[in-house]
Structures are given as structure tokens and as C-alpha cells.
Design a protein around this motif. Structure first.
Motif, PDB file in Angstrom:
ATOM      1  N   ALA A 290       7.866   1.045  22.770  1.00  0.00           N
ATOM      2  CA  ALA A 290       8.688   0.649  23.995  1.00  0.00           C
ATOM      3  C   ALA A 290       9.169   2.100  24.651  1.00  0.00           C
ATOM      4  O   ALA A 290       8.893   2.065  25.884  1.00  0.00           O
ATOM      5  N   VAL A 291       9.614   3.215  24.170  1.00  0.00           N
ATOM      6  CA  VAL A 291       9.826   4.301  24.813  1.00  0.00           C
ATOM      7  C   VAL A 291       8.748   4.919  25.683  1.00  0.00           C
ATOM      8  O   VAL A 291       8.805   5.222  26.593  1.00  0.00           O
ATOM      9  N   LEU A 292       7.347   4.822  24.783  1.00  0.00           N
ATOM     10  CA  LEU A 292       6.183   5.278  25.504  1.00  0.00           C
ATOM     11  C   LEU A 292       5.660   4.478  26.717  1.00  0.00           C
ATOM     12  O   LEU A 292       5.342   4.758  27.860  1.00  0.00           O
ATOM     13  N   ASP A 293       5.857   3.062  26.378  1.00  0.00           N
ATOM     14  CA  ASP A 293       5.498   2.133  27.472  1.00  0.00           C
ATOM     15  C   ASP A 293       6.444   2.236  28.927  1.00  0.00           C
ATOM     16  O   ASP A 293       5.882   1.987  30.176  1.00  0.00           O
ATOM     17  N   ALA A 294       7.548   2.817  28.756  1.00  0.00           N
ATOM     18  CA  ALA A 294       8.636   2.859  29.834  1.00  0.00           C
ATOM     19  C   ALA A 294       7.674   4.091  30.836  1.00  0.00           C
ATOM     20  O   ALA A 294       8.314   3.942  32.173  1.00  0.00           O
ATOM     21  N   LEU A 295       7.036   4.749  30.270  1.00  0.00           N
ATOM     22  CA  LEU A 295       6.103   5.789  31.299  1.00  0.00           C
ATOM     23  C   LEU A 295       5.432   5.170  32.208  1.00  0.00           C
ATOM     24  O   LEU A 295       5.156   5.652  33.460  1.00  0.00           O
ATOM     25  N   GLU A 296       4.941   3.829  31.994  1.00  0.00           N
ATOM     26  CA  GLU A 296       4.152   3.199  33.046  1.00  0.00           C
ATOM     27  C   GLU A 296       4.735   2.834  34.144  1.00  0.00           C
ATOM     28  O   GLU A 296       3.975   2.555  35.230  1.00  0.00           O
ATOM     29  N   ASN A 297       6.070   2.783  34.255  1.00  0.00           N
ATOM     30  CA  ASN A 297       6.952   2.475  35.603  1.00  0.00           C
ATOM     31  C   ASN A 297       7.236   3.466  36.341  1.00  0.00           C
ATOM     32  O   ASN A 297       7.939   3.252  37.270  1.00  0.00           O
ATOM     33  N   HIS A 298       6.951   4.683  36.170  1.00  0.00           N
ATOM     34  CA  HIS A 298       7.301   5.932  36.679  1.00  0.00           C
ATOM     35  C   HIS A 298       6.100   6.924  36.998  1.00  0.00           C
ATOM     36  O   HIS A 298       5.172   6.902  36.334  1.00  0.00           O
ATOM     37  N   THR A 299       6.532   7.863  38.071  1.00  0.00           N
ATOM     38  CA  THR A 299       5.748   8.679  38.570  1.00  0.00           C
ATOM     39  C   THR A 299       6.394  10.254  38.448  1.00  0.00           C
ATOM     40  O   THR A 299       7.395  10.135  39.089  1.00  0.00           O
ATOM     41  N   PRO A 300       5.967  11.074  37.892  1.00  0.00           N
ATOM     42  CA  PRO A 300       6.526  12.263  37.807  1.00  0.00           C
ATOM     43  C   PRO A 300       6.702  13.218  39.034  1.00  0.00           C
ATOM     44  O   PRO A 300       5.817  13.100  39.792  1.00  0.00           O
ATOM     45  N   ASN A 301       8.017  13.746  39.410  1.00  0.00           N
ATOM     46  CA  ASN A 301       8.207  14.439  40.675  1.00  0.00           C
ATOM     47  C   ASN A 301       7.946  15.940  39.928  1.00  0.00           C
ATOM     48  O   ASN A 301       9.045  16.715  40.002  1.00  0.00           O
ATOM     49  N   ILE A 302       7.150  16.295  39.591  1.00  0.00           N
ATOM     50  CA  ILE A 302       6.714  17.746  38.967  1.00  0.00           C
ATOM     51  C   ILE A 302       5.951  18.353  40.064  1.00  0.00           C
ATOM     52  O   ILE A 302       5.022  17.936  40.832  1.00  0.00           O
ATOM     53  N   SER A 303       6.026  19.836  39.969  1.00  0.00           N
ATOM     54  CA  SER A 303       5.388  20.772  41.000  1.00  0.00           C
ATOM     55  C   SER A 303       5.169  22.105  40.081  1.00  0.00           C
ATOM     56  O   SER A 303       5.568  22.098  39.006  1.00  0.00           O
ATOM     57  N   LEU A 304       4.010  22.843  40.797  1.00  0.00           N
ATOM     58  CA  LEU A 304       3.814  23.671  39.991  1.00  0.00           C
ATOM     59  C   LEU A 304       4.882  24.860  39.902  1.00  0.00           C
ATOM     60  O   LEU A 304       5.678  25.111  40.866  1.00  0.00           O
ATOM     61  N   PRO A 305       5.012  25.641  38.818  1.00  0.00           N
ATOM     62  CA  PRO A 305       6.238  26.547  38.716  1.00  0.00           C
ATOM     63  C   PRO A 305       5.923  27.664  39.534  1.00  0.00           C
ATOM     64  O   PRO A 305       5.007  28.249  39.862  1.00  0.00           O
ATOM     65  N   PHE A 306       7.031  28.277  40.188  1.00  0.00           N
ATOM     66  CA  PHE A 306       7.070  29.304  41.145  1.00  0.00           C
ATOM     67  C   PHE A 306       7.787  30.281  40.822  1.00  0.00           C
ATOM     68  O   PHE A 306       9.016  30.308  40.622  1.00  0.00           O
ATOM     69  N   VAL A 307       7.034  31.464  40.091  1.00  0.00           N
ATOM     70  CA  VAL A 307       7.975  32.658  39.581  1.00  0.00           C
ATOM     71  C   VAL A 307       8.496  33.279  40.651  1.00  0.00           C
ATOM     72  O   VAL A 307       7.733  33.926  41.694  1.00  0.00           O
ATOM     73  N   THR A 308       9.755  33.557  40.459  1.00  0.00           N
ATOM     74  CA  THR A 308      10.406  34.191  41.771  1.00  0.00           C
ATOM     75  C   THR A 308      10.515  35.770  41.501  1.00  0.00           C
ATOM     76  O   THR A 308      10.442  36.321  40.473  1.00  0.00           O
ATOM     77  N   GLU A 309      10.948  36.292  42.583  1.00  0.00           N
ATOM     78  CA  GLU A 309      11.062  37.938  42.606  1.00  0.00           C
ATOM     79  C   GLU A 309      12.409  38.315  41.724  1.00  0.00           C
ATOM     80  O   GLU A 309      12.461  39.146  41.319  1.00  0.00           O
ATOM     81  N   GLU A 310      13.275  37.297  41.888  1.00  0.00           N
ATOM     82  CA  GLU A 310      14.520  37.483  41.200  1.00  0.00           C
ATOM     83  C   GLU A 310      14.463  37.380  39.847  1.00  0.00           C
ATOM     84  O   GLU A 310      13.865  36.664  39.181  1.00  0.00           O
ATOM     85  N   VAL A 311      15.051  38.219  38.872  1.00  0.00           N
ATOM     86  CA  VAL A 311      15.171  38.287  37.380  1.00  0.00           C
ATOM     87  C   VAL A 311      16.717  38.389  37.204  1.00  0.00           C
ATOM     88  O   VAL A 311      17.822  38.907  37.991  1.00  0.00           O
ATOM     89  N   ARG A 312      17.248  37.964  36.056  1.00  0.00           N
ATOM     90  CA  ARG A 312      18.254  37.898  35.360  1.00  0.00           C
ATOM     91  C   ARG A 312      18.361  39.164  34.566  1.00  0.00           C
ATOM     92  O   ARG A 312      17.567  39.243  33.572  1.00  0.00           O
ATOM     93  N   HIS A 313      19.464  39.683  34.568  1.00  0.00           N
ATOM     94  CA  HIS A 313      19.548  41.208  33.700  1.00  0.00           C
ATOM     95  C   HIS A 313      20.804  40.723  32.574  1.00  0.00           C
ATOM     96  O   HIS A 313      21.790  40.081  32.826  1.00  0.00           O
ATOM     97  N   GLY A 314      20.396  41.455  31.595  1.00  0.00           N
ATOM     98  CA  GLY A 314      21.337  41.282  30.321  1.00  0.00           C
ATOM     99  C   GLY A 314      22.379  42.586  30.337  1.00  0.00           C
ATOM    100  O   GLY A 314      22.162  43.420  31.318  1.00  0.00           O
ATOM    101  N   ASN A 315      23.453  42.017  29.554  1.00  0.00           N
ATOM    102  CA  ASN A 315      24.303  43.296  29.691  1.00  0.00           C
ATOM    103  C   ASN A 315      24.751  43.931  28.184  1.00  0.00           C
ATOM    104  O   ASN A 315      25.808  44.379  28.045  1.00  0.00           O
ATOM    105  N   HIS A 316      23.680  43.595  27.468  1.00  0.00           N
ATOM    106  CA  HIS A 316      24.241  44.353  25.981  1.00  0.00           C
ATOM    107  C   HIS A 316      24.097  45.747  26.066  1.00  0.00           C
ATOM    108  O   HIS A 316      23.136  46.254  26.608  1.00  0.00           O
ATOM    109  N   PRO A 317      24.848  46.532  25.248  1.00  0.00           N
ATOM    110  CA  PRO A 317      25.084  48.029  25.706  1.00  0.00           C
ATOM    111  C   PRO A 317      23.845  48.629  24.999  1.00  0.00           C
ATOM    112  O   PRO A 317      23.566  49.722  25.248  1.00  0.00           O
TER     113      PRO A 317
END
Length: 597
Positions: free
Chosen positions: A403-430
Motif C-alpha cells: 500500500a505504501v508503494l502503491d501511494a506513489l502512483e497518485n503523485h508526481t515528484p517535484n524534483i530538479s537537478l541539484p545546483f552546487v552553489t558557490e557558497e560553502v559552510r565553514h566549520g569552527n573546530h580549532p
């Protein structure tokens, strides 16, 4: 003649047993998973992560179960083995740590290409009493002492695993379990002393009491939530930070949770460390539902998703189950086939809601991996006696699985290609270098990260989090150019980066894309259903925001001290066959009993 008769009877019985059981051999034996079934993780990989809990070393030592996990799930949550009392010793103020099991689970997740969810950092139970109370008493320590203890605990855990944990349940179940008054002052709905809503000694959080002990001015006990999330953000800036709770679908409780999230995030916007991100980035809906009793309406689930989406936080369903009965009733075996069919319908309804609002849902995690035999004791009868899983006692897929798998038949994913950004996130470990690469996409479809090119020795990319981390002390000075790729079910996106290393310092620079990123549609936020006029809050004043003092980053060094009715029918027929064999072979009573056992 007698010998021939016995041999004939023996072969006949074997043939009958094989004929009865052969279509369900795995179910009868109960020692194998059917890995020819569609993978749940792959089926939903255009929408959100699909996970389950992991309980103990024994499970990890079972190769069959390991393969089942790797087949069906891409996210793992430790059931109890990442909680405070699992990693921190009982001796007051000794700060004795036990990392063996915690490390093992994190390593297993990485080896299995799964995202690791840490459950949890702050909770009113399965903690250590000395973090919040004087030894041997229920008298709270002072606010300053509690802040220092919380800081040391979270900085140690998050600092140790920074970059390797996908998400933390930072605070778990801070809002009352029952009797939620309707008020915009969410602090009145907390587990705390003296509010008359529930048994103070059993279910209140000692963190609230300790933070209230010595509070002055605008300070109050509820500040512990803000501090917990703030410490988690400082010491693991790469992870998604969640608030997690149960009965989250109840109207007044969902409003209290949403108001708390909005209030804490508003306070964070005025914090010196504010970086543009939400502090509470996610709301975990535990998702314990029933076919009978309360709750038994999926409309409540929909309304909760809608309201939580309004906060701007992402949503995860963190402990999903649909129990057959409510109120502690144990279903009898003869009712299971009918109840399993009803359970399938309920799972279908729930997953249709998840898919309908999938642009706001990051993860769906189940609370149990298969139905288990009922155990003694009132608590142990839940959830084992309620058959809540997608797989039955014999590890066979129940109607709910399909039943869980069958639920997929009623929907269309709103998926797009991932876009790698210029921005990165920095850690702060010493000491440990870390940067996290980021990608934009239109929903929460799972992303896996990879790196190609000149990779400095001593650094590694964590595929589940996109964090490049390691120690620069042994890295040669110079420039290193590499390509970072983010991949989801639709495809991949890449960007080239150059890392310049100079001693123990490093700078990262992104190459511009030669093309514009694909358009990213905004995630729709559904409007929550309006409250009835009689249930509208009368106090429209927003919760007070409280200025928090800065807390310097300080790392603490630590010494590592199928279907059910078919199965039932098979069992009955097999017993009948054995009885016929016993009669024909004239097996003595004693031997016959041995076979039955």
C-alpha cells in the motif's frame, strides 16, 4: 509392508509440507528477508529520505538484517544508543564517556552510504540526573551550572561527530504529553514544575527547573531549548537541527510546538551568531498512529503538516507506526488478516499526505523494522503486540508494504537537478578543518556527494553530508583543484573548487558556472486549516524574546574510555500433516511431542 507404508507416509507428508509452505518458505523459516522486493529507499528517492531505527550490536552482527537495511533504507537513527545515558557515565560530574557503540553505529551508517540521525541530545528521560540536579536529590542545580553542563555535553558530542551527522534531534518532547491549553504563550505548555497539567515528578524536564533556578529579569526555564540549539549550531554547523515530539497532531499541541519554533527562531535572528539560517531547521513528527482509539483520523496528520510548514522549518516523520488497536488492547490472531488490510488502507492515506506535501518533508523514518512477539509487562506490550510494521513476524511484507508503494502512483515528484552553489559552510573546530558544500534543488530528494581531482592527503569528503574534513597539519602547502558533484535521483550537478593550503590555514574558492542554474520553483507552503471561532486564542501578544549572552566556542578534550493469514493457514496445515504422519508411523507419544515442540 509396514516399512513400505511408513516410507510412503513419510514422503507423502514431506510433499504435502513442501506444497503448503513452498510459496512462503521465507515466512515459515523467518530467517531471511525477501530482497527481491522493491527497495523503499529507491522507490521514494525522488521525494525524501526513507529510514528506520537501529537498536543494538546484535542487529549489526546479523548479515541478513544488515542487507535488509541497506536494501530498504538510506537513513538510520539509533533507537537508544545515542541517548545521553548511553554515552555519558552515571558518576556525578565525572564526565566519563563511552563511545564504543556510538562510534560503531556512525561508522556503520557511513559504510552503508546512509545518512546518520542522532537521537537525541536533550530529553527529560534517559539522561543523567547530575546534569540538572544535586546528587541523590531532585533539587535543581543553578542556572549557571546547568548552562555549563549543557555546554560541555553538547560541545563534546557535536564536536566529536561534526561533519558526520546529517541531523540531530536536539531537544526531544519538551511540550506536555496531555491536556494542552490553547494559548499563544508556548512556555505555559512545557513539561515543567507546578503547572498542574501532569505528574511533575515523572514527566517534567529537570533542565527547565535548573534553568529557572537563578533566572533574573527576562530569563526563564524555557531558555534551555534555545541554549541547546545554539550550542548544537556552534559545535556542528553542518548538521540539520530538529525539534522532535509525539502527539504532534493534536490541535493545541501542534500550535504550541509551532509557536515555540517560531519564537526560538525569532530570538535567533537577534543573536550575534545569526547566519541567515533557521536555528530550529526541522520539526520531527514522531507519527505514532492507531487504527482504533485515539488518534485514528489522518486529517489531524494533514493539519499538523500544514501548520508546521508555515513555520518555515522542514518536516520529518521520525518514528512512524500504525498500531492495530488503541488503549492497550492486544488484537487476537483471528482478527489479524482483517486488521492488516485496514492497516494497509491507513498507511496508504498517510503516505498520500506525505507525498502531497513532500516539498516540505525531508525524511520518513519507521520506529520498528518488523513485527515482534508480544512481551510481558504493560510497556512491553506496546508496540510489540500491535503489529505496527510493514513486515510481519516472519519478515514477510504485509499488505501495508504494498500500500505504501502503491501511494506513489497518485503523485508526481517535484524534483530538479541539484545546483552546487558557490557558497560553502565553514566549520569552527580549532584543530580539524571542515567545509560543507551546498546544493539547491526544488524538494528534499536525497543528495549524495562525491569529489574528483586533486584531493589533499589527510582530507576526506563525507558523501552523506557534503563535508570535506580532516587535519591540515600533514597537508603540503599549495593549491588543490577538484570537482564537487551533488547527485540525486534525477541527475547531478557539479562545480570546480580550488583549495589553497598555507600551514594550518586554508581558503576555498569556487569556479563560476559556465551556465546559469536551472530555475528552482519555490516550495509551496499550504495554509493550515483555520481554528474554530471558539478555539481562537484570546491573547494575541507574541512571546517575549530574550537576549542571550555570547558563548565562546570551546571544545572539550575527552579521553575515550507476505501475508499473515497465509502464514497462519500454513502453520495449521503443517501441524495437521505432522499429526497424520505420527499416526501412520505409529510414533510413540514421547517422540511425537518432541516433533511438535
Amino acid at each position: 509392508m509396514i516399512k513400505t507404508k511408513r516410507i510412503t507416509a513419510l514422503f507423502l507428508s514431506m510433499a504435502l509440507i513442501l506444497a503448503v509452505v513452498s510459496p512462503f518458505t521465507v515466512a515459515a523459516q523467518g530467517d531471511d528477508w525477501d530482497l527481491t522486493l522493491p527497495s523503499l529507499a529507491e522507490a521514494f528517492n525522488e521525494y525524501f529520505l526513507f529510514g528506520n531505527i537501529w537498536s543494538n550490536h546484535g542487529q549489526m552482527g546479523d548479515p541478513v538484517t544488515v542487507e535488509k537495511y541497506r536494501h530498504h533504507y538510506n537513513t538510520i537513527t539509533a533507537s537508544n544508543l545515542h541517548k545521553v545515558d548511553a554515552v555519558l557515565g552515571a558518576a556525578p560530574n565525572a564526565w566519563n564517556w563511552n563511545w564504543d557503540t556510538a562510534d560503531h553505529i556512525v561508522a556503520f551508517a557511513e559504510e552503508s552510504d546512509m545518512k546518520m540521525v542522532w537521537h537525541n541530545l536533550i530529553w527529560h528521560t534517559q539522561s543523567r540526573s547530575w546534569l540538572t540536579t544535586h546528587a541523590g536529590t531532585i533539587e535543581p542545580i543553578t542556572r549557571a551550572e546547568a548552562i555549563e553542563n549543557m555546554h560541555q555535553f553538547i560541545s563534546t558530542v557535536a564536536g566529536r561527530y561534526s561533519g558526520r551527522i546529517f541531523a540531530y534531534d536536539v531537544v526531544n518532547e519538551a511540550i506536555h504529553a496531555t491536556n494542552w491549553p490553547m494559548t499563544l504563550d508556548w512556555t505555559q505548555n512545557m513539561r515543567r514544575t507546578g503547572n498542574g497539567l501532569e505528574d511533575d515528578n515523572l514527566t517534567r524536564t529537570r533542565w527547565y527547573d535548573a534553568f529557572a533556578n537563578g533566572a533574573v529579569g527576562d530569563e526563564c526555564g524555557s531558555d534551555y531549548i534555545f541554549y541547546a540549539f545554539r550550542f548544537a549550531r556552534i559545535y556542528d554547523p553542518f548538521a540539520v537541527l530538529y525539534y522532535n515530539d509525539y502527539n504532534e497532531f493534536e490541535r493545541n499541541k501542534r500550535e504550541a510546538i509551532a509557536a515555540m519554533v517560531e519564537s526560538v527562531n525569532e530570538r535567533w535572528r537577534n543573536d550575534p551568531l545569526y547566519d541567515g539560517r533557521l536555528l530550529i531547521e526541522g520539526i520531527g513528527m514522531q507519527g505514532h498512529y492507531n487504527l482504533r482509539g485515539w488518534p485514528n483520523t489522518t486529517g489531524l496528520v494533514r493539519a499538523a503538516i500544514q501548520r508546521f510548514a508555515e513555520t518555515g522549518a522542514r518536516i520529518s516523520i521520525t518514528e512512524l507506526n500504525v498500531y492495530l488497536e488503541g488503549g492497550g488492547i492486544v488484537p487476537t490472531d483471528d482478527r489479524l488478516p482483517e486488521l492488516f488490510e485496514e492497516q494497509a488502507v491507513r498507511y496508504s492515506q498517510i503516505f498520500n499526505y506525505f507525498l502531497r506535501y513532500s516539498d516540505n518533508i525531508e525524511r520518513v523514518t519507521f520506529f520498528i523494522w518488523q513485527d515482534l512477539p508480544a512481551q510481558q509487562g504493560a510497556w512491553r506490550r506496546w508496540p510489540h503486540s500491535q503489529h505496527p510494521a510493514l513486515f510481519d513476524l516472519n519478515r514477510q511484507a504485509k499488505p501495508a508494504f504494498f500500500a505504501v508503494l502503491d501511494a506513489l502512483e497518485n503523485h508526481t515528484p517535484n524534483i530538479s537537478l541539484p545546483f552546487v552553489t558557490e557558497e560553502v559552510r565553514h566549520g569552527n573546530h580549532p584543530e580539524r578543518f571542515g567545509i560543507q558544500f551546498l546544493a539547491e534543488q526544488s524538494n528534499f530528494a536525497p543528495i549524495t556527494w562525491s569529489i574528483d581531482g586533486e584531493i589533499p592527503i589527510g582530507l576526506e569528503l563525507i558523501p552523506s553530508t557534503g563535508v570535506l574534513m580532516g587535519y591540515l597539519a600533514n597537508v603540503d602547502n599549495g593549491e588543490y583543484t577538484f570537482t564537487i558533484t551533488a547527485e540525486n535521483a534525477l541527475g547531478s550537478g557539479s562545480r570546480e573548487f580550488t583549495l589553497t593550503v598555507n600551514g594550518t590555514a586554508a581558503e576555498i574558492a569556487a569556479s563560476p558556472y559556465p551556465y546559469a542554474p536551472p530555475p528552482q520553483p519555490e516550495r509551496p507552503v499550504a495554509q493550515a486549516e483555520p481554528l474554530a471561532a471558539t478555539q481562537q486564542p484570546t491573547d494575541n501578544s507574541p512571546p517575549a524574546t530574550i537576549e542571550a549572552e555570547n558563548y565562546e566556542v570551546e571544545y572539550v578534550s575527552v579521553s575515550v574510555s507476505e501475508s499473515a493469514n497465509a502464514s497462519i493457514l500454513n502453520s495449521i496445515l503443517a501441524i495437521a500433516v505432522l499429526a497424520v504422519v505420527a499416526f501412520l508411523l505409529r510414533i510413540p507419544r514421547k517422540t511425537s511431542k518432541a516433533i511438535e515442540q
